[in-house]
Structures are given as structure tokens and as C-alpha cells.
Design a protein around this motif. Structure first.
Motif, PDB file in Angstrom:
ATOM      1  N   THR A 160      90.331  70.972  -8.794  1.00 49.56           N
ATOM      2  CA  THR A 160      89.917  69.904  -9.707  1.00 49.56           C
ATOM      3  C   THR A 160      90.069  70.325 -11.163  1.00 49.56           C
ATOM      4  O   THR A 160      90.527  69.546 -11.996  1.00 49.56           O
TER       5      THR A 160
ATOM      6  N   LYS B  24      83.982  63.099  -8.404  1.00 53.33           N
ATOM      7  CA  LYS B  24      84.910  63.438  -9.487  1.00 53.33           C
ATOM      8  C   LYS B  24      84.499  62.738 -10.781  1.00 53.33           C
ATOM      9  O   LYS B  24      84.533  63.310 -11.862  1.00 53.33           O
TER      10      LYS B  24
ATOM     11  N   ASP C 123      94.917  63.709  -5.615  1.00 53.93           N
ATOM     12  CA  ASP C 123      94.054  64.725  -5.009  1.00 53.93           C
ATOM     13  C   ASP C 123      94.154  64.598  -3.492  1.00 53.93           C
ATOM     14  O   ASP C 123      94.257  63.492  -2.975  1.00 53.93           O
ATOM     15  N   GLU C 124      94.104  65.721  -2.801  1.00 54.62           N
ATOM     16  CA  GLU C 124      94.203  65.722  -1.332  1.00 54.62           C
ATOM     17  C   GLU C 124      95.488  65.011  -0.888  1.00 54.62           C
ATOM     18  O   GLU C 124      95.463  64.116  -0.056  1.00 54.62           O
TER      19      GLU C 124
ATOM     20  N   GLY D 118      87.220  67.375   0.639  1.00 53.84           N
ATOM     21  CA  GLY D 118      87.063  67.647  -0.785  1.00 53.84           C
ATOM     22  C   GLY D 118      85.679  67.803  -1.374  1.00 53.84           C
ATOM     23  O   GLY D 118      85.545  68.250  -2.496  1.00 53.84           O
TER      24      GLY D 118
END
Ligand code: ATP
Ligand code: MG
Length: 721
Positions: free
Chosen positions: A57, A88, A149-150, A351
Motif C-alpha cells: 500500500t 484504504k 490492488d490485489e 488484503g
């Protein structure tokens, strides 16, 4: 690398101060590697493939802050799950002091969210990003940095295609777009990088040691051949594993494959946990929490009561059957080290940062429709294991699989602990996914010929992995369907979307669903219809789908079919010649029956018993229905089908789960189906009735109380009563 050195790489002093303020003094090695590879030069895209908890991140944060302060524009941060989006969003708020504003948007797929224009960082899910693009959102036009992300989610048959197409779409529309794709360790990260034209940063490093092993017969066998005995607290191995770390201040997360197992396990742990919890204050706080989860719903159900019981013993379960509010409470209490053990289904794995010193993976198989019991991929095991040992919480982490025999132990060791995660592959060829995205591509004006369509899709990961022929034949078949159904048309060799097709794409519907809804509404024009007709139409679209049929359900729902036969808007498949379709049809009748019970105000407990749907499932299904009914109404309006007006009331009833007579009362905030019914039965049937009543009288109705009564009065004044 110390954070001060980031100055040399273009990060301004004030940004470095924010990092220091957040407790970040040194970069982790993968972060340093990305910076040294030129991440902050803003010239290249990157794929970062590193283990869980390695601080991916922050790599994104550095890039976003650098880019926004240097050249403005916007950053789009795309995650797979709403819960993660929330985490996030909270993380990024720390940059507000730099004048960078962060927005969170999920849900509502028929909006362009013009408010987003005022924000710099937009955190969202891939579905919402896709829908914003379809609506031509102005905010997205300014995006010059995309963080995925991911990104290994591309591998997921349901969610992957949307992520993949969203990335491809943004690449297509935004020359010079910088992409940062964050991935778990996967075998073909290189291939992802080559698809994106990006540089790969890969490193096998984790800030906190993660010890992985397999439990069998009283001991854990770790990958370094160390054997560690587990304290025997009771006869249940998994409970022993979960509780063992608690006296040293640790916490455990146990993954199981069904909701029922999660609930049972949490209760089993709670039963044995007595000697493991702090007395006095902690006990009081747990009691308070146990009371709080009962208050999330106006009328607590069996699941809420179970959860409450588990919490008293310092344990909880976590699955999609819970209300989002309850899940948040549990996650927070776990982060506060109040709840010691969570038994969860794998939805918790992606996550999130949780303080689990030990992760126990009790089930490494899961049930899949048509396939039966299958072993989970290594990638998924690594995601679950990776929740253990997160840097802000623990010095080390342990991930433990559970074996019943020594044979199984060595198998698990080879197949998971010592195994390499799989390569990921595009799932774009999944029919439903491709249908939606082909229509969207034409509707958005990105392709005005078959050739242009091919060109657009040649930017996807699918095309990168497959040959052009495969792609072409898929696209042809789907385009033919869209042309046949009047969603696309061709004029002088030019491909275009009809108004119907355009609206379907905006409404974020599967084209097949749009056809079902359209045909159903046409059928309704010359039929006797009632609420059930529409509830069943709703249940027939793939987005909603049928509920699993249990033994005995066949007769129940066949009876129902006989009762409603004349009013159904969908053709009944033949029981003999189309048996599979017939069974599916019955399961859709069951779904319709669930919605009918819901709007007849049957209690959530009743619904849980009859349909095995928890409060969270009901919420999800209500939200889905709300959207599909809205879409159906919009289609009806577009095609001037008068009867579509009947959908308005059905939709309002489904949204609130009430009979028609309560619709006026539930228009008040804080008044749901349960409270409205209580008010109604005390004689307050309309807003006018409430205006006549005193605050005290309203507060006296069971379950209302002074706070809600005050709020009701305030709202009445606002409404001009
Ligand atoms: N340089 C650093 N110094 C101190 N703490 C850090 C640093 N970088 C990240 N962290 C902390 O490490 C934790 C894990 O980071 P993050 O969530 O980004 O991991 P991740 O690589 O995304 O893992 P996952 O694959 O599980 O999503 C966070 O709590 C974060 O605050
Ligand atoms: Mg992460």
C-alpha cells in the motif's frame, strides 16, 4: 532507505513529514526497490509482486502523493472488496494535510458521481470503476495514475473480467496513464507486467517472520522441521490451536469453509475461553459488545444471538450472513485485542490488516457448484496464511493447516506450505462477462466496427494470453446475440448501440437479464399481474438467481407454481424435456417466495429458518433487487411499457420489507419495518397521526425510545407537517 532520502526522488518535504508522523521512518526493502527502480520518476508503469504484509500500500501512496503534488490530475485506487476500500480510505486520509482529498465510492451503479470531481484520490471497487466509466464520469477523465490492488483477482471467474476490462479501458482512453499493479506472489507476474508494458518489482521479503506449518496429532510441524507441541485445553484440536496463543497476548484467526462451521467453532471457543480472558474490565467490555451486536438490527435474529453469546466468551464468527455493521464491530474489537479469536469464511482473507498472531486454516477444501469439493489454490492459502504476523501488531506470525493423519500432513506440507503459488489466467471468456463488456465497449463509442472491437479487446490480458482466433470467435458470437436482441445495430458497415443497448450498459445489467426483463414487461402488458409476477420476474435474472432447493422444496414450490401459473411473466420450462432448466426455474420460484415473505413482513428469524438466509444475506438480496427493479422500471420507461409503473411500489416494498400500508411510515429515517409495524399497531398509521401525537407518546411505543421519537418529530417538521 530512510524516508528523508525520498526528497532526492522528488517527494516534497511536507510529504516526508506526513510519513514520519504516521510512524514510517525507514522504507521496507521492496518499497526501496520500487523507488530505486524509478517509481517516482513518473515515467513508467510498475507491477509489484511481493509477499503479504510487505507494505504494498505504501508503494502506492508514494506514487500517488508524488504524482498529485507534482502534476495534479487524479489517482484511482481500485480494490476487490468494499471492506478493503474502507480500510484504504482510512489509510489515505492522513494526506489531507497536504491538501489531497480522498473519496470513497462503492455501490449505486447508475450514477456518474459528479461530486468526485473535487477529490484527488478515488478509492473504489472494480465494478464501481467500470460503472463510472460507462457513465462517462468527468472525474475519471482526469485520472493519470491507476492503482490496481490485489491484481491477481484477474484470476477470479466472477470478478476478474471487470477488473481486467477496466484496466484495459483506462489504458485505451488515457495516453500516458501510469499503472501500478499490486499483486501477491504469483508465478507469472512477468506476464502481467508485459501486458501492462510495466516494469516488474519482485522480492521475496516479509517484514515479520511468518512460520508456516501443519498440525497433526497434538503438534505443529513447521516447514523448518521444528516440531512444536500444542497445549491441550480440551478435546477439540482447533480450539486448542486458537486459544493457545491468547495467554501471551496473541490472537487467532481460523478459516473454515462454511458459515455454519464458523458459527459452531466460535461458540466452541467461547465455551473453553473462560480461563483465557482478562477478568473485570475486559469482561465488562465484552458484555457491552455482546449487547451492542444485538442492537444493530431492530429485531435481533438467531444469528445475532449466537454472535452475542460467542462474544461474551471473547470469540466471534465472521461471514457474509452478518450485517456489515456487525462485521465492522467485530473487526474493530479484534483490532482492539478485545475479541481474541475469529472464526471466518475466506471472505476475510483479501488484503486486510488484522492482528492475528496465529492463523489456523482448518479447511483447505471448499464446495463448488458442479464440481463438488475442491482443494483451494495455493494462492488462496497464501492469502489466508498472510493475515498472520502483520507488522503493526506482531513480532512473528504462525500459519497452521490442520491434518488428520501423518500422510495428510506431508501432503499439505508439499502442496501448500512448500508449494509455489499458481500462475493466474484471464477469465474474460466467461460468457456473461464478455457479453456485458462487449456491449459496454460499443455503447461507450470505443468500437464502431468489428475490427475496432477486436482492437479494443486485444488490449486485454485475455488477448495477451490467448491467440487472436479464440478472441475473434468469442466476440463474433456475442455480437450476433447483441444484434439479434436489438441492443446493437449496423448501418452502412458501422456498428452502434441502440438506445436500449446504451441504457442497458449504463444500468450495469447483463444483456441477458435485460432481455428477460424486457420480454417479461411486454408479457405483462396483456396479462393479469400482481406483486408476485414481478418478484418472480426479478428472480429470473442471472444477477439474482435461484435459491438452493432442499429436500421437500420441490413439492412446496411446484404447488406455488400451480397457484401463480397464470400470472407469471416468464415461460415455464417443460418438466420432462428441459429438466435442468425446470429445476432452475423452481429455485427461482423459491427466491420469489423469499421476497414475497420479506414484503409480507415475515420476521428475519422465520426467513432464516425457511431459506437459510442471515441478516447480511437479506441485505445483499434486498440491495440487488432494488437495483434490478430500478433497471426494469427504466427499461419499461424507455420502451414505453405502461405497466412498468407497477414496479415502483414493488421496489419500495422490497427496499423496506413491508406491506403497502407501512410505506408512509418507513419513509422516516430510523423507522424500519419493525418499528413501523409497532407504530402502526399502536394506531399511528400515517405521518399525520404522528404529527398529532406527543413526543412522549411516540417514545413510549416499544422499541422507539426518546431519541427516535425526537428524530421523528424533527423529520415531520422538515417535511412541513
Ligand atoms: N515502511 C514501513 N514502516 C513501517 N510500517 C510499514 C511500512 N510499510 C508498511 N507498513 C505497515 O505494514 C502493514 C502491512 O502493509 P500493507 O497492508 O500495505 O501490506 P500488503 O503488502 O498490501 O499486504 P497484503 O498482500 O496482505 O495486502 C501496514 O500496517 C502498514 O502500515
Ligand atoms: Mg494489500
Amino acid at each position: 532507505m530512510r524516508v528523508e532520502e525520498l526528497l532526492k526522488h522528488g517527494l516534497p518535504e511536507k510529504a516526508v513529514r506526513v510519513l514520519r508522523g504516521a510512524g514510517i521512518d525507514e522504507l521496507y526493502p521492496p518499497q526501496e526497490m520500487a523507488v530505486l527502480a524509478g517509481l517516482l520518476d513518473l515515467r513508467r508503469s510498475f507491477v509489484v509482486s511481493v509477499p503479504t504484509a510487505a507494505g504494498k500500500t505504501l508503494i502506492a501512496e508514494l506514487l500517488m502523493v508524488r504524482s498529485l503534488l507534482d502534476r495534479g490530475g487524479k489517482c484511482l485506487y481500485v480494490v476487490p472488496l468494499r471492506a478493503l476500500a474502507w480500510e484504504k480510505y482510512e489509510d489515505f486520509k492522513k494526506y489531507e494535510v497536504l491538501g489531497l482529498r480522498c473519496a470513497l465510492t462503492t455501490g449505486d451503479y447508475d450514477s456518474r458521481d459528479t461530486w468526485l470531481s473535487n477529490y484527488d484520490i478515488i478509492v473504489t471497487t472494480s465494478e464501481k470503476a467500470d460503472s463510472l466509466l460507462r457513465h462517462g464520469s468527468e472525474a475519471l477523465r482526469d485520472v493519470n495514475v491507476l492503482v490496481a490492488d490485489e491484481v491477481h483477482l484477474i484470476n477470479d471467474p466472477h470478478r476478474g473480467p471487470t477488473l481486467e476490462v477496466t484496466i484495459a479501458r483506462l489504458m485505451h482512453t488515457t495516453p500516458g496513464l501510469l499503472i501500478l499493479a499490486l499483486s501477491a506472489t504469483i508465478q507469472n507476474a512477468e506476464e502481467i507486467a508485459s501486458w501492462l508494458g510495466a516494469e516488474l518489482v519482485a522480492m521475496d521479503w516479509r517484514p515479520v517472520e511468518l512460520r508456516e506449518g501443519v498440525y497433526c496429532d497434538g503438534s505443529i510441524f513447521f516447514s523448518d522441521s521444528r516440531l512444536q507441541e500444542v497445549e491441550r485445553i480440551c478435546g477439540n484440536d482447533v480450539v486448542n490451536l486458537a486459544l493457545e496463543v491468547v495467554p501471551q497476548g496473541g490472537q487467532s484467526l481460523v478459516f473454515v469453509n462454511t458459515r455454519r462451521s464458523a458459527e459452531k467453532l466460535a461458540l466452541d471457543v467461547a465455551k473453553e475461553a473462560r480461563g483465557f480472558l482478562g477478568e473485570g474490565e475486559e469482561e465488562e467490555r465484552l458484555k457491552a459488545l455482546a449487547a451492542q451486536v444485538l442492537e444493530v438490527l431492530a429485531e435481533p435474529t438467531e444469528i445475532c444471538r449466537k454472535l452475542s453469546r460467542a462474544l461474551k466468551g471473547g470469540a466471534a464468527f465472521h461471514h457474509a450472513g452478518l450485517e456489515a455493521g456487525q462485521r465492522r464491530l467485530i473487526e474493530d474489537a479484534f483490532k482492539d485485542n478485545l475479541v481474541k479469536v475469529i472464526a471466518a469464511t475466506p471472505t476475510l482473507a483479501a488484503g486486510v490488516n488484522l492482528p492475528a498472531r496465529r492463523v489456523v486454516i482448518r479447511d483447505y477444501t471448499r464446495y463448488e457448484a458442479n464440481l463438488g469439493r475442491v482443494a483451494i489454490p495455493v494462492l488462496e492459502y497464501k492469502q489466508q496464511a498472510g493475515r498472520a504476523g502483520r507488522p503493526s501488531y506482531d513480532e512473528y506470525g504462525e500459519a497452521v493447516l490442520v491434518a488428520k493423519s501423518y500422510d495428510e500432513r506431508s501432503r499439505l506440507l508439499d502442496n501448500y506450505v512448500l508449494a509455489e503459488p499458481e500462475a493466474i489466467s484471464s477469465k474474460l471468456a466467461v460468457e456473461a462477462a464478455l457479453r456485458t463488456h462487449v456491449l459496454a465497449t460499443v455503447a461507450m463509442g470505443y468500437a464502431d466496427s468489428f475490427y475496432a472491437l477486436m482492437e479494443f479487446f486485444s488490449r486485454t490480458f485475455f488477448a495477451h494470453q490467448q491467440d487472436a482466433h479464440t478472441l475473434e470467435s468469442h466476440l463474433r458470437r456475442i455480437l450476433d446475440f447483441l444484434l439479434d436482441e436489438g441492443m446493437c445495430g449496423e448501418r452502412n458497415g458501422e456498428l452502434f448501440a441502440t438506445p436500449f443497448g446504451r441504457r442497458v450498459s449504463e444500468l450495469y445489467l447483463d444483456p441477458v437479464s435485460a432481455v428477460i426483463l424486457r420480454d417479461g414487461l411486454y408479457a405483462a402488458q396483456h396479462k393479469d399481474t400482481d406483486t408476485f409476477s414481478y418478484l418472480h420476474l426479478l428472480a429470473s435474472v442471472p444477477e439474482i438467481g435461484g435459491l438452493y432447493l432442499r429436500k421437500g422444496d420441490f413439492e412446496t414450490y411446484e404447488d406455488m407454481v400451480r397457484r401463480y401459473e397464470d400470472r407469471l411473466l416468464v415461460e415455464i420450462p417443460d418438466r420432462l424435456t428441459e429438466y435442468w432448466r425446470y429445476e432452475e426455474f423452481l429455485s427461482e420460484i423459491k427466491t420469489a417466495s423469499f421476497y414475497a415473505d420479506w414484503i409480507e413482513e415475515r420476521s428475519e428469524d422465520f426467513i432464516h429458518k425457511k431459506y437459510n438466509l442471515g441478516p447480511g444475506d437479506i441485505r445483499t438480496r434486498v440491495d440487488l433487487a432494488d437495483w434490478v427493479l430500478y433497471a426494469a422500471y427504466e427499461i419499461g420507461r424507455l420502451l414505453r411499457l405502461g405497466k412498468a409503473r407497477e414496479l415502483v411500489e414493488v421496489r419500495r416494498r422490497v427496499r423496506h420489507g413491508v406491506k403497502e400500508e407501512l410505506l408512509e411510515l418507513v419513509s422516516l429515517r430510523g423507522v424500519g419495518r419493525v418499528r413501523a409495524r409497532r407504530l402502526y399497531s399502536k394506531g399511528y398509521r400515517t405521518l399525520r397521526d404522528l404529527r398529532e401525537a406527543s413526543v412522549e407518546a411516540i417514545a413510549g411505543v416499544k422499541g422507539i425510545g426518546p431519541k427516535t421519537a425526537e428524530s421523528i418529530k424533527r423529520q415531520l417538521r422538515e417535511k412541513g407537517f
